[in-house]
Write a protein that holds these residues in place. Structure first.
Motif, mmCIF file in Angstrom:
data_model
loop_
_atom_site.group_PDB
_atom_site.id
_atom_site.type_symbol
_atom_site.label_atom_id
_atom_site.label_comp_id
_atom_site.label_asym_id
_atom_site.label_seq_id
_atom_site.Cartn_x
_atom_site.Cartn_y
_atom_site.Cartn_z
ATOM 1 N N THR A 44 13.426 3.373 31.109
ATOM 2 C CA THR A 44 14.061 2.244 30.421
ATOM 3 C C THR A 44 14.434 2.572 28.984
ATOM 4 O OG1 THR A 44 12.986 0.568 31.791
ATOM 5 C CG2 THR A 44 13.709 -0.119 29.596
ATOM 6 N N TYR A 45 13.501 3.157 28.244
ATOM 7 C CA TYR A 45 13.770 3.443 26.839
ATOM 8 C C TYR A 45 14.863 4.504 26.686
ATOM 9 C CZ TYR A 45 9.512 0.801 25.899
ATOM 10 O OH TYR A 45 8.569 -0.201 25.825
ATOM 11 N N ALA A 46 14.860 5.494 27.556
ATOM 12 C CA ALA A 46 15.893 6.534 27.504
ATOM 13 C C ALA A 46 17.261 5.931 27.832
ATOM 14 C CB ALA A 46 15.576 7.668 28.476
ATOM 15 N N LEU A 342 22.664 14.657 16.277
ATOM 16 C CA LEU A 342 22.515 13.553 17.216
ATOM 17 C C LEU A 342 23.263 13.821 18.514
ATOM 18 C CD1 LEU A 342 21.594 10.636 17.828
ATOM 19 C CD2 LEU A 342 23.695 9.844 16.703
ATOM 20 N N ARG A 343 24.470 14.364 18.386
ATOM 21 C CA ARG A 343 25.261 14.616 19.593
ATOM 22 C C ARG A 343 24.618 15.659 20.496
ATOM 23 N NH1 ARG A 343 30.400 13.035 20.246
ATOM 24 N NH2 ARG A 343 29.669 11.436 18.807
ATOM 25 N N TRP A 344 24.044 16.698 19.906
ATOM 26 C CA TRP A 344 23.388 17.698 20.731
ATOM 27 C C TRP A 344 22.105 17.153 21.367
ATOM 28 C CZ3 TRP A 344 24.346 21.967 23.240
ATOM 29 C CH2 TRP A 344 25.500 22.681 22.919
ATOM 30 N N ALA A 345 21.387 16.311 20.636
ATOM 31 C CA ALA A 345 20.201 15.684 21.225
ATOM 32 C C ALA A 345 20.602 14.812 22.407
ATOM 33 C CB ALA A 345 19.480 14.849 20.166
ATOM 34 N N VAL A 348 21.408 16.972 25.491
ATOM 35 C CA VAL A 348 20.205 17.451 26.182
ATOM 36 C C VAL A 348 19.554 16.314 26.979
ATOM 37 C CG1 VAL A 348 17.879 18.367 25.861
ATOM 38 C CG2 VAL A 348 19.788 19.285 24.516
ATOM 39 N N VAL A 349 19.395 15.141 26.347
ATOM 40 C CA VAL A 349 18.774 14.002 27.032
ATOM 41 C C VAL A 349 19.586 13.585 28.240
ATOM 42 C CG1 VAL A 349 18.161 11.564 26.804
ATOM 43 C CG2 VAL A 349 17.610 13.161 24.968
ATOM 44 N N LEU A 420 31.814 20.223 35.020
ATOM 45 C CA LEU A 420 31.938 20.558 33.594
ATOM 46 C C LEU A 420 30.574 20.739 32.938
ATOM 47 C CD1 LEU A 420 34.904 18.324 32.408
ATOM 48 C CD2 LEU A 420 34.928 20.648 33.323
ATOM 49 N N ARG A 421 29.594 19.929 33.357
ATOM 50 C CA ARG A 421 28.246 20.083 32.789
ATOM 51 C C ARG A 421 27.665 21.440 33.159
ATOM 52 N NH1 ARG A 421 24.977 15.008 33.424
ATOM 53 N NH2 ARG A 421 25.767 14.589 31.336
#
Length: 448
Positions: A44-46, A342-345, A348-349, A420-421
């Protein structure tokens, strides 16, 4: 070929996204409250964090507006000496001719157009174009130059033009397979009325959008990305990557960094690609880097999967290499540095969530009730982002054709999530392989 932003479509898209965002915000608020009380999903938090990032990106993208100028500002811009640089290497002759025609017949003409044949195998075939160009450009008040050199790469081709044009105030970079909108240069220059702006990106669209399903899909994916991700960054003056087919730089940004531009290495390997992102980084260190969403260009896109994947892999390797330089050279006090982190984090998430939810959960803890959400949520998000594609009207497309392209969003979503990922992470894992990977011969012809 022409394109323009349609205000009515922008307002419609913004209203739809706002309504959907309000409803979805309420859902996430209730979900978080439930999680605080001990219930809710384990992610939920993610989910809530990724939703906030998505809303922030979409919301700020609609805040981007084309730069406008007063008559006094326009007079200053008209006085700038603008040099258009066109490196050519094994380009389709028809595409090169169309590129130069579109530059010559701009509503705001460049002062100089400098073509550099970088050791092409088609040098003899270019001779009729060269003669035409050197005859016609001066008639329109443009200084025409055509330089031939042994093959040294795109950066060295551009450097040859830079060294030969010391009077330039602005460099306009154009790829040799690109047709510029008649107002492209006039619009591209407007943000330079602000002295803090060091570089300006335009919007690239597929010139061969009707050639195949792949080019039609690529146009949707590429334009949506520029008008969401890049638009949101432009609001803060920190566009990370200008597109090579249409970008402009203050001349001192290029001249002062030419040595570093030509000698970049990574793990001891020379880096010949990602030239546009490096020039953008040089500009970002000095000031604001923005996008002008009313400046358009049409480039030939890959027409087969192999060519497309090689192109995207090169982009991803360049993107990862550029990450290190941004972390190293951007100021910690700049918003660009923190947005980059922030964008790289988030990348990854998002990847971890995709693997956990779409791959591992169905195997470890299958829940049939989750399947509709796994399908619906990416599609809803994709359609919401792709509404930005509909805010631009093209002269070579009917509204019905454009809506038909928008309906391909599920293909774009699945392709981005899976193919693409995978290419992105493969590019990161093989970033030391810095070969160009394309253009050993003509790969896309204008009339193909």
């Amino acid at each position: 070929m022409t394109a323009s932003v349609t205000r009515g479509r922008v307002l419609f898209a913004a209203a739809v996204v706002l309504a959907a965002a309000a409803a979805w915000t309420a859902h996430h608020v209730l979900a978080v409250i439930g999680a605080i009380d001990g219930g809710g999903h384990r992610f939920t938090y993610a989910y809530a964090a990724m939703f906030l990032l998505l809303i922030w990106q979409l919301g700020t993208s609609y805040l981007e507006k084309p730069a406008v100028v007063t008559d006094r500002m326009q007079g200053h811009l008209d006085a700038l000496h603008v040099v258009g640089i066109v490196p050519a290497y094994n380009e389709d002759p028809g595409a090169l001719r169309a590129c130069l025609e579109s530059m010559i017949f701009q509503t705001r003409k460049p002062n100089t157009i400098y073509v550099v044949d970088d050791g092409s195998k088609l040098t003899e075939g270019y001779q009729p174009i060269k003669r035409w160009f050197l005859d016609v450009a001066p008639v329109h008040g443009i200084i025409a130059a055509w330089h031939i050199q042994p093959n040294a790469g795109k950066r060295h081709a551009q450097a040859a033009a830079v060294r030969s044009t010391p009077a330039a105030d602005v460099y306009w970079t154009v790829d040799s397979d690109t047709i510029s909108d008649p107002d492209a240069l006039r619009e591209l220059l407007k943000p330079f009325a602000d002295p803090a702006v060091q570089s300006v990106a335009g919007v690239v669209m597929a010139a061969n959008v009707r050639s195949s399903f792949l080019t039609r899909f690529t146009d949707l994916w590429l334009v949506t990305g520029q008008l969401t991700d890049r638009s949101s960054l432009s609001v803060f003056g920190c566009v990370w990557v200008n597109s090579g087919p249409i970008a402009a730089y203050r001349a001192e940004v290029v001249r002062d960094n030419l040595g570093a531009y030509l000698t970049e290495t990574f793990f001891g390997q020379r880096v010949p690609f990602s030239d546009d992102s490096l020039l953008t980084l040089f500009a970002m260190v000095r000031g604001r880097t923005v996008q002008q969403p009313s400046a358009f260009a049409f480039s030939l896109m890959p027409e087969n999967a192999g060519h497309f994947c090689r192109m995207f892999l090169r982009w991803m390797r360049g993107s990862f290499i550029r990450t290190w330089w941004r972390v190293r050279y951007l100021s910690l006090r700049s918003i660009a540095w923190w947005l980059h982190l922030l964008r790289w984090a988030a990348t990854v998430v998002a990847t971890v969530l995709f693997v956990a939810v779409a791959i591992l959960s169905p195997i470890i803890d299958p829940d049939p009730r989750a399947i509709p959400w796994l399908v619906a949520v990416p599609l809803i998000v994709g359609y919401g982002q792709a509404l930005r594609y509909m805010t631009v009207r093209r002269s070579d497309q009917s509204t019905a054709y454009q809506w038909g392209t928008w309906l391909l969003t599920p293909v774009a979503v699945v392709f981005a999530l899976v193919v693409l990922r995978a290419i992105r992470w493969y590019g990161i894992a093989t970033c030391w392989r810095t070969g160009w990977g394309t253009r050993k011969k003509v790969e896309v012809a204008l009339g193909s």
